[in-house]
Scaffold this motif. Structure first.
Motif, PDB file in Angstrom:
ATOM      1  N   ALA A 144      -3.565  -3.930  -8.802  1.00 12.86           N
ATOM      2  CA  ALA A 144      -4.341  -3.523  -7.175  1.00 12.86           C
ATOM      3  C   ALA A 144      -4.981  -2.267  -7.590  1.00 12.86           C
ATOM      4  O   ALA A 144      -4.871  -1.660  -7.476  1.00 12.86           O
ATOM      5  CB  ALA A 144      -3.525  -3.362  -6.166  1.00 12.86           C
ATOM      6  N   SER A 188      -5.482   6.255  -8.419  1.00  2.65           N
ATOM      7  CA  SER A 188      -4.481   4.684  -8.347  1.00  2.65           C
ATOM      8  C   SER A 188      -5.114   4.028  -9.747  1.00  2.65           C
ATOM      9  O   SER A 188      -4.369   3.232 -10.481  1.00  2.65           O
ATOM     10  CB  SER A 188      -5.323   3.949  -7.234  1.00  2.65           C
ATOM     11  OG  SER A 188      -4.646   2.879  -7.339  1.00  2.65           O
ATOM     12  N   SER A 206       0.620  -1.186  -0.183  1.00  2.00           N
ATOM     13  CA  SER A 206      -0.025  -0.037   0.210  1.00  2.00           C
ATOM     14  C   SER A 206       0.729   1.597  -0.211  1.00  2.00           C
ATOM     15  O   SER A 206       1.936   1.277   0.583  1.00  2.00           O
ATOM     16  CB  SER A 206      -1.224  -0.167   1.180  1.00  2.00           C
ATOM     17  OG  SER A 206      -0.210   0.196   2.231  1.00  2.00           O
ATOM     18  N   GLN A 240      -8.324  -0.337  -4.868  1.00  2.00           N
ATOM     19  CA  GLN A 240      -7.441   0.006  -3.130  1.00  2.00           C
ATOM     20  C   GLN A 240      -9.096   0.492  -2.281  1.00  2.00           C
ATOM     21  O   GLN A 240      -9.351   1.455  -2.944  1.00  2.00           O
ATOM     22  CB  GLN A 240      -6.676   1.037  -2.923  1.00  2.00           C
ATOM     23  CG  GLN A 240      -5.098   0.685  -4.102  1.00  2.00           C
ATOM     24  CD  GLN A 240      -4.359  -0.683  -3.387  1.00  2.00           C
ATOM     25  OE1 GLN A 240      -3.872  -0.453  -2.481  1.00  2.00           O
ATOM     26  NE2 GLN A 240      -4.356  -1.371  -4.325  1.00  2.00           N
TER      27      GLN A 240
END
Length: 443
Positions: A308, A323, A74, A311
C-alpha cells in the motif's frame, strides 16, 4: 559458537515456521529492520524541527510498515517527517538488509562483472482524496509528490530514494542529489528522462558509467559510421561512435547502440537508441543489459498493486512520501525473503518460478492468525540478531518453503490485438444471454 535457530523456536513457534515459513521470515525481518533504537537515533540525528513526545518515531515507522504490508488497513495517526529522515531510513534499511542478503549468498549473478549496476527511475504518487481545505475547491487530481528510486538488481533491494514534495517537479530537478551518491565503477541504467548533458558528464566525472536511452533533445556528433553488431531477441543491433559536448566545452566519447525492433513498442516506436561510456563490453551485451531496467518497473508494480504505497487519505505531501518510504522498507523485507529462497533453492529456480506479489499475499493471509499465537513480545529477540545470525534463521525457514504455493503464472506469448468493431450508437447495449443462445443455435 554459531547461532542456533532452534534456540528461538519453541514448539508453537516451530509449528508456525513449518506451516507458514514465509510469514515467519517476513515478521522476523521486520522486527530486525524496525528496531526502535536505530530508528530513534536516526531521527534525533537528522531531524531539525520535529520532536518526539509520547509517540516515538520508531512507533510511527512500525505502524506504517504494518499498513504497507497490508497487515492492517490504515494507520490511526501519521506524523509528517522531514525528507532527509525518510531518505536515510531507506538507505540504512538497505545497508542492513544487504548485509543479510550477502550472508545468505542470495545475490543474483552480476549483470556486468566489474561494475555495480544501479537502476534509477522516477515514481509519481497518485492523486489523494480532497480532504484538505485547500483541495476542496478543485476537482483536479491532488498530487502529493514524487520520488527517484535506486534499485540494486544484484541484491534485489531499493538502496536509495530521493523524495520530492512537488508533484509537478521535473525529475531533472533532483539530479544533483543523485550525482552526490555516484561512486567509481557504478553503472547507472536509466530511461530517456535522465539523458541530459549534466547527468552524463556528472557521472563520468566521478569515474562512473551510464547506459541510458537516448533523448531526442540531447545533441551529439557522429564520429563513426553506424555498423551492424548482431541480433537480440527483440531486433537487429547496430553501433556507432559519437561525441557530446557540455557548456564548458568539455567533450565525452560515447557508444551509441541502436536496436531496430522486430515489433514496434506500445508507443509505436520501431527503434531504440542507447548511449553509454562503457568500454570493453560487447554491443549485444549492453543491449540485453538495458532490458533489465524493467526490473525496477516490477518493484513499482509490487509497491502499488501488492503493498500500500499510495494512501489516498494522506493529503499532506510529507505524510504521503513518508508512507511511500516505509513501503520501500517493507519491500526490502520481502526482497530479503526472496534472497533467502535463492540461497537455499537456487538463484535460477527462484528467479524463474517465485512471484514476489504471491509471497506478499501469502504473508497477508496468514499474518493475523500467526500473531494471535505468537504475540509481539515473542519476536523481540529477533531485533537483536546480527546479520549472520538472522541469515541462519532465514536459511533454516527457507528450506521449509513450498515454492509451488508462490509460483508465477506461466506467461503465454502475447497475441496481436484484434481490431475492435465500430461503435453502433443505435445499440447502446446487448443481451449477453441472447448472444450466447444465438451461438448455440449456430453450433
Amino acid at each position: 559458537m554459531p547461532f542456533d535457530p532452534g534456540m528461538l523456536l519453541q514448539p508453537l513457534f516451530e509449528r508456525f515456521a513449518q506451516g507458514t515459513p514465509l510469514s515467519v521470515m517476513t515478521r522476523a525481518l521486520l522486527e530486525n529492520a524496525l528496531r526502535p533504537e536505530p530508528l530513534d537515533e536516526l531521527f534525533e540525528r537528522l531531524s531539525v524541527r520535529q520532536y518526539t513526545k509520547e509517540l516515538l518515531f520508531s512507533t510511527v515507522v512500525q505502524t506504517m510498515a504494518l499498513v504497507a504490508c497490508r497487515l492492517y488497513k490504515s494507520p490511526r495517526a501519521v506524523y509528517t517527517e522531514q525528507l532527509p529522515v525518510m531518505r536515510e531510513m531507506v538507505r540504512d534499511n538497505a545497508r542492513r538488509c544487504g548485509a543479510v542478503v550477502e550472508e545468505l549468498g542470495g545475490q543474483v549473478p552480476a549483470l556486468l562483472p566489474g561494475y555495480r549496476v544501479k537502476i534509477l527511475d522516477g515514481n509519481a504518487l497518485a492523486g489523494t482524496h480532497h480532504r484538505l481545505k485547500e483541495l476542496r475547491q478543485t476537482t483536479a487530481a491532488a498530487l502529493p509528490g514524487k520520488s527517484l528510486v535506486v534499485l540494486d538488481p544484484a541484491l534485489g533491494l531499493a538502496i536509495d530514494v530521493i523524495p520530492c514534495e512537488d508533484g509537478h517537479a521535473q525529475e531533472r530537478s533532483l539530479f544533483t542529489e543523485v550525482l552526490q551518491t555516484v561512486q567509481a565503477r557504478d553503472l547507472w541504467v536509466e530511461d530517456r528522462n535522465f539523458c541530459t548533458l549534466g547527468f552524463i558528464f556528472g557521472v563520468a566525472q566521478k569515474r562512473g558509467f551510464v547506459l541510458v536511452r537516448e533523448h531526442k533533445g540531447l545533441p551529439w556528433q557522429a564520429t563513426g559510421e553506424l555498423r551492424y553488431a548482431g541480433r537480440t531477441d527483440t531486433g537487429r543491433v547496430y553501433e556507432q561512435e559519437v561525441q557530446i559536448t557540455n557548456e564548458e566545452g568539455q567533450t565525452l566519447k560515447l557508444r551509441r547502440v541502436v536496436i531496430r525492433l522486430d515489433e514496434p513498442t506500445r508507443d509505436g516506436e520501431t527503434e531504440v537508441a542507447l548511449l553509454s561510456n562503457v568500454r570493453g563490453v560487447r554491443t549485444l551485451k549492453l543491449a540485453r543489459l538495458y532490458l533489465r531496467r524493467w526490473t525496477i518497473e516490477g518493484l513499482f508494480n509490487v509497491l502499488t498493486t501488492t503493498l500500500a504505497c499510495e494512501q489516498k487519505g494522506l493529503g499532506y505531501p510529507r505524510a504521503a512520501l513518508f508512507s511511500f518510504c516505509v513501503t520501500l522498507v517493507a519491500y526490502n523485507a520481502l526482497a530479503t525473503v526472496k534472497a533467502a529462497l535463492r540461497g537455499v533453492h537456487g538463484s535460477i529456480k527462484v528467479e524463474e518460478e517465485v512471484s514476489l506479489p504471491l509471497v506478499a499475499e501469502h504473508v497477508c493471509r496468514n499474518y493475523e492468525g500467526m500473531m494471535v499465537g505468537l504475540p509481539p513480545e515473542e519476536w523481540l529477540p529477533f531485533g537483536e540478531l546480527s546479520a549472520p545470525d538472522l541469515a541462519g534463521c532465514l536459511r533454516h525457514w527457507a528450506a521449509m518453503v513450498c515454492l509451488a504455493k508462490v509460483r508465477k503464472a506461466k506467461s503465454k506469448p502475447r497475441k496481436k490485438g484484434k481490431a475492435r468493431p465500430a461503435r453502433d450508437s443505435s445499440k447502446p447495449h446487448v443481451s449477453t444471454a441472447r448472444l450466447l443462445a444465438a451461438r448455440r443455435q449456430r453450433q
